[in-house]
Scaffold this motif. Sequence first.
Motif, PDB file in Angstrom:
ATOM      1  N   GLU A   1       0.890  -1.303   0.115  1.00 40.92           N
ATOM      2  CA  GLU A   1      -0.092   0.152   0.007  1.00 40.92           C
ATOM      3  C   GLU A   1       0.789   1.086   0.211  1.00 40.92           C
ATOM      4  OE1 GLU A   1      -3.236   0.355  -0.261  1.00 40.92           O
ATOM      5  OE2 GLU A   1      -3.307  -1.755  -0.885  1.00 40.92           O
TER       6      GLU A   1
ATOM      7  N   LYS B   1       2.467   1.797  -3.315  1.00 39.66           N
ATOM      8  CA  LYS B   1       1.395   2.651  -4.165  1.00 39.66           C
ATOM      9  C   LYS B   1       1.602   4.197  -4.134  1.00 39.66           C
ATOM     10  CE  LYS B   1      -1.934  -1.028  -4.561  1.00 39.66           C
ATOM     11  NZ  LYS B   1      -3.456  -1.584  -4.092  1.00 39.66           N
TER      12      LYS B   1
ATOM     13  N   SER C   1       4.917   5.347  -5.692  1.00 37.95           N
ATOM     14  CA  SER C   1       4.494   5.394  -7.225  1.00 37.95           C
ATOM     15  C   SER C   1       3.986   6.626  -7.793  1.00 37.95           C
ATOM     16  CB  SER C   1       4.174   4.145  -7.770  1.00 37.95           C
ATOM     17  OG  SER C   1       4.772   2.889  -7.386  1.00 37.95           O
TER      18      SER C   1
END
Length: 845
Positions: A435, A438, A441
């Motif tokens: 998580e 993410k 990113s």
Amino acid sequence: MNAPDASPRALESLSNAEAARRLSADGPNELPGQGPRSLAGIVREVLTEPMFLLLIAAASIYVILGDVREATILAASIVVVVGITVLQERRTEQALSKLRDLSSPRALVIRDGVEQRIAGRDVVVGDLVLLREGDRVPADAVMLDATALSVDESILTGESLPVEKLPSDTDEHGHVYSGSLVVQGYGSARVVATGARTEIGKIGGVLKTLEAETTALFGEVHRLVRWIATAALILCAAIAVIYSLSRHDWLAGVLAGITVAMSVLPEEFPLVLTVFLAMGAWRISRVGVLTRRLPALESIGAATILAVDKTGTLTENRMRVVAIETRTDRIEMQAGASITDAPQQVLGIALAASERAPFDPMEKAIHTAAQSFASPAVEQLRGMDLIREYDLTPELLAVTHVWKAAKEDRAYVAVKGAPETVMELCHLASSERAELMKRVSANAERGLRILGVAQGMTSSDTLPESPRGFELQFLGFVCLADPLRGDVPATLAECKQAGIRVVMITGDHPGTALAIATQAGFDVGAGVLTGAEVETLDDETLRRRARDVNIYARSKPEHKLRLVQAFKADGNEVVMTGDGVNDAPALKAAHVGVAMGGRGTDVAREAASLVLVDDDFKSLVAAVRLGRRIYTNIRHAMSYIVSVHIPIAGMGLLPVLLGWPLLLFPVHVLFLEFVIDPACAFVFEADPESEDVMKRPPRPREEPLFSYDMLKRSIGLGTCVMIWTVCIYGAALQWLDDSSARALVFVSLVFANVALIFVSRSRSGSVRAIARRHNNIFWIMAALACVALALVIYIPAIAAVFRFTPPQWQMIMAVALATVVLVLVTGRWLRVSPPAPATHDAARS
């Protein structure tokens, strides 16, 4: 350990005035070694050149023949030519001496309380020197402050293991020595000895100077010079024998042989290389690039790949903290805003994991943000001592600092680094890590640089050997922005137009690298290749992948080296930028290594051929453009030299073989050399680049300077001029006396010389296009040649020396005009086809 505010600036530093006084008294901080050539040495070398030996021999023969006036003229000419040559050699030596200074360490000192980066030779006893990882120690010094400082002293002791340094003046651990290398940490030291008084100076250490390197270009020219010089000596002997046997005059035969040898000797070839590269180094310095090795100017113009870093080269290297992310929230950092305790804690811990005197732009940004948004954390840190540092390593991409307050038993642990590394140290569950990644990113896709932050607590008596031994709590992320330089997209487009492929090699997250690359205009169709992926590929597979991939992320120095080798194996001419200690192997492996002048280490600069003063990508591309210009102008000058020597040599040789009166004597060849040498040294060097210089494909590395097309055109031009002058001389001897015919043909030779300079300034351009190229030096030189020609023809005393009788001025004008038209038409007829437009495929092939 001192508190964070115990900066070296607080220590007493020299003033600039006192440093200048000590430098004058003690001399420069240089070790015994080879200095620049002396004036007497340059004169001696010039006088032993074959051309000057031939002139001296010719003057001696005139003395034997009783022609004192001719001997005096030649002797005076020798003095003038030697003076001009020595002046040029002296200027070149001074330029090389300045370049040689770049081989000495650069020193970061504090004078008048201000940090200054100075040449190592300017360091004096008493200077306060700041030492950082990658620096060469410029002089012997005593440590005043050190943080995890280790120094490689193998240059002095031969021991390969680094030596830890501590603040002390009583043992070896408190001293650093000139020439040694800082491999870890940072500190400050007071200089106690410089120059020959240092330890390395006492044992006879010699300062490294610029190495004399031989490239394909230098080797090709030197081989040609040797071949032609040998042929000239053989021809000299043959002419002397033929003339003497046919006309029964040995001294005159030797004089004729010397004249032919003078006309053939290509002494301008080495002159062109020396002057063009020395002047090229000066020109390239004006766009912010320093030259440490002159042959790099030849190579950089042939570059097919520029492998560049992102930070500071493509971006402005002005980091700014733009957001703080906790485990549950995101806070934008805007001027005047106030932030809550949780993001303040993240920023405070990031500050604790940064250097106390920041050098890296990212850490400077964290310090600035902490002062503005987390001042309580800054104040708290001032009352604590830094008791242990765990530096970032290739295996563990995180920095860990351990702090302890004076009256507490517990120690506080602060960690910042690559998000995946920090999460691993915190032993997060895989689901939580996924998580968080993410979010990493998502930030990376916006072009942000992301640092993970964690904290812990431990007993100060049981510190582990590695940060992996701490119990850590993950706090969140620091998001930093480094804006793209505004001129990068246009410069990148210019490279693409020139057939030069630009690849980005960075240590950043793949998403960050891809976002910046997209903004800049890179071709990102092949995606990103990470350092971890590079490690899994064999050399052949990496070579194939490297043909298409332009973005390389999470790259370590060893990955850079493998990439350089892969690019080279695919037939590319590679230019590589680098700034760190570990970048040195990649810089040396590249055809042209380019070190960062602003943030680069001394080790990187020593391994590199060029140094970017301001770390700007635009400056690097400007260096490529100048490299192309320098090589093109060298080729034009060489083409002219080949062309112009053919008619001069022919008119020295053919009258002997045809039984005609001699046309050329040493004084005539000397006059022509006064036109040829300035043209080679100044006219061609000053020629601006053509408009399409960055629209052509890079020249193949294996392409010889004297290519078939170039020789065909040069020899064709020279041969046409020679045939023309032979015809003029043959016809003139039928209608005029010997001295008038000689003057008429000499007019043709001088005007042909000027016209050859004009047409040789382009391989394929039209006469109108060449004339539009701004070069005042050519027109000045042409005017001076015409004035000098008029003087030697129409002033009786000078004309007598040249054995001239003025023909009718109408005849002179007709011959001059016809000669110029002949050369221009022949040059146009023998033009070289322009190269095809640049493409990456063409460049690779």
